[in-house]
Design an enzyme around this catalytic site. Structure first.
Site, short mmCIF file in Angstrom:
data_model
loop_
_atom_site.label_atom_id
_atom_site.label_comp_id
_atom_site.label_asym_id
_atom_site.label_seq_id
_atom_site.Cartn_x
_atom_site.Cartn_y
_atom_site.Cartn_z
N SER A 1 38.89 45.58 33.26
CA SER A 1 39.42 44.95 34.47
C SER A 1 40.91 45.25 34.60
O SER A 1 41.60 45.54 33.62
CB SER A 1 39.22 43.43 34.40
N TYR B 1 39.91 35.35 29.59
CA TYR B 1 39.16 36.47 30.16
C TYR B 1 40.00 37.76 30.10
O TYR B 1 39.50 38.81 29.67
CB TYR B 1 38.83 36.14 31.63
#
Length: 296
Positions: free
Chosen positions: A191, A204
């Site tokens: 990401s 995360y």
């Protein structure tokens, strides 16, 4: 007849732009209630045989990026085994239908990858179904926004994020590698958070940074076995995970230079390319698909 997949157009206005209606869902989120509905390439993706006859495994394939990749792989000629959670059974049936409509085999497996034995059983099932694994896509992930800071991140949440995003990827790859032939590949989903972490997604983002390191290290380890390892790093993408885990969806994606979030269909071609023989000299790479956010 217009071909949206190949017709040149302004990328900033090609898909819906914020503001979106406010929407909130319990985790893990579902595609049906989303407004606007995510585009997985159902009406646009056309394959050209680049993955003909490949045996592929995709985690988190019931919706979002995973569904778009499953659809694209199938239309490129691959059979697809994908995972989902029990709560996502309806979503999984829709993905399986898309794969089967492309004329390929679909195997939907309910699997919580936080458990090592579940991961072992999943790979065993894939080998039973296909005899080998040509492409493993580690895509399943968990996130939960905690805008109140590190004190608000419980050990339970931290453990769930780590076990879903890292342990599952590690176990599945470890068990799959003996069944991946020369020319096969592993593709991980990292990401933009790996490089530009949002404070409210601290745990995360930490896992996404680790996935970059895992990808680059594993690629060097497996290259002598003829296996390539790469990753895709999306920016904001309009998937069920967003209304299920973030408190404000009205302006989601507006912060990207493109001014909007990606649709899952826009990410799938990157996975197809990395899985294909066209990418034979590509390993240890991170394909950044961030809508214009500059990354190191």
């Amino acid at each position: 007849m217009t071909d949206p997949q190949h017709t040149q157009q302004d990328p900033a206005t090609q898909h819906p732009q914020p503001e979106f209606p406010e929407q909130d869902q319990p985790h893990p989120g579902w595609t049906g209630p989303m407004d606007p509905p995510p585009d997985h390439g159902e009406d646009t993706y056309r394959g050209s045989g680049r993955l003909e006859g490949r045996a592929t495994v995709i985690t988190g394939g019931d919706s979002g990026i995973g569904r778009a990749v499953a659809l694209a792989f199938a239309r490129e000629g691959a059979d697809v085994l994908f995972t989902y959670l029990d709560e996502e059974a309806d979503e999984a049936r829709e993905t399986a239908q898309l794969v089967e409509e492309a004329g390929r085999k679909a195997v939907a497996v309910s699997c919580d990858i936080r458990d090592e034995e579940n991961c072992r059983a999943l790979i065993d099932r894939a080998v039973e179904e296909f005899g080998r694994i040509d492409v493993l896509v580690n895509n399943a992930a968990y996130q939960m926004s905690q805008p109140d800071g590190i004190e608000a991140i419980s050990t339970e949440q931290f453990d769930r994020v780590m076990r879903t995003n890292l342990y599952g990827m590690f176990w599945l790859t470890k068990f799959a590698v003996p069944h991946i032939p020369k020319g096969g590949s592993v593709i991980n989903t990292t990401s933009v958070q790996a490089y530009k972490p949002s404070p409210h997604l601290l745990d995360y983002a930490t896992t996404k940074g680790a996935i970059v390191t895992f990808t680059q290290g594993l690629a060097q380890m497996l290259v002598e076995r003829g296996i390539r390892v790469n990753a895709v790093a999306p920016g904001p993408v309009w998937t069920p995970l967003i209304p299920a885990t973030l408190p404000d969806t009205a302006e989601f994606g507006k912060q990207s230079p493109m001014g909007r979030p990606a649709q899952p269909a826009e990410l799938a071609p990157a996975y197809v390319y990395l899985a294909s023989q066209e990418a034979s000299f590509i390993t240890a790479e991170i394909v950044n698909a961030t809508g214009g956010v500059p990354l190191p």
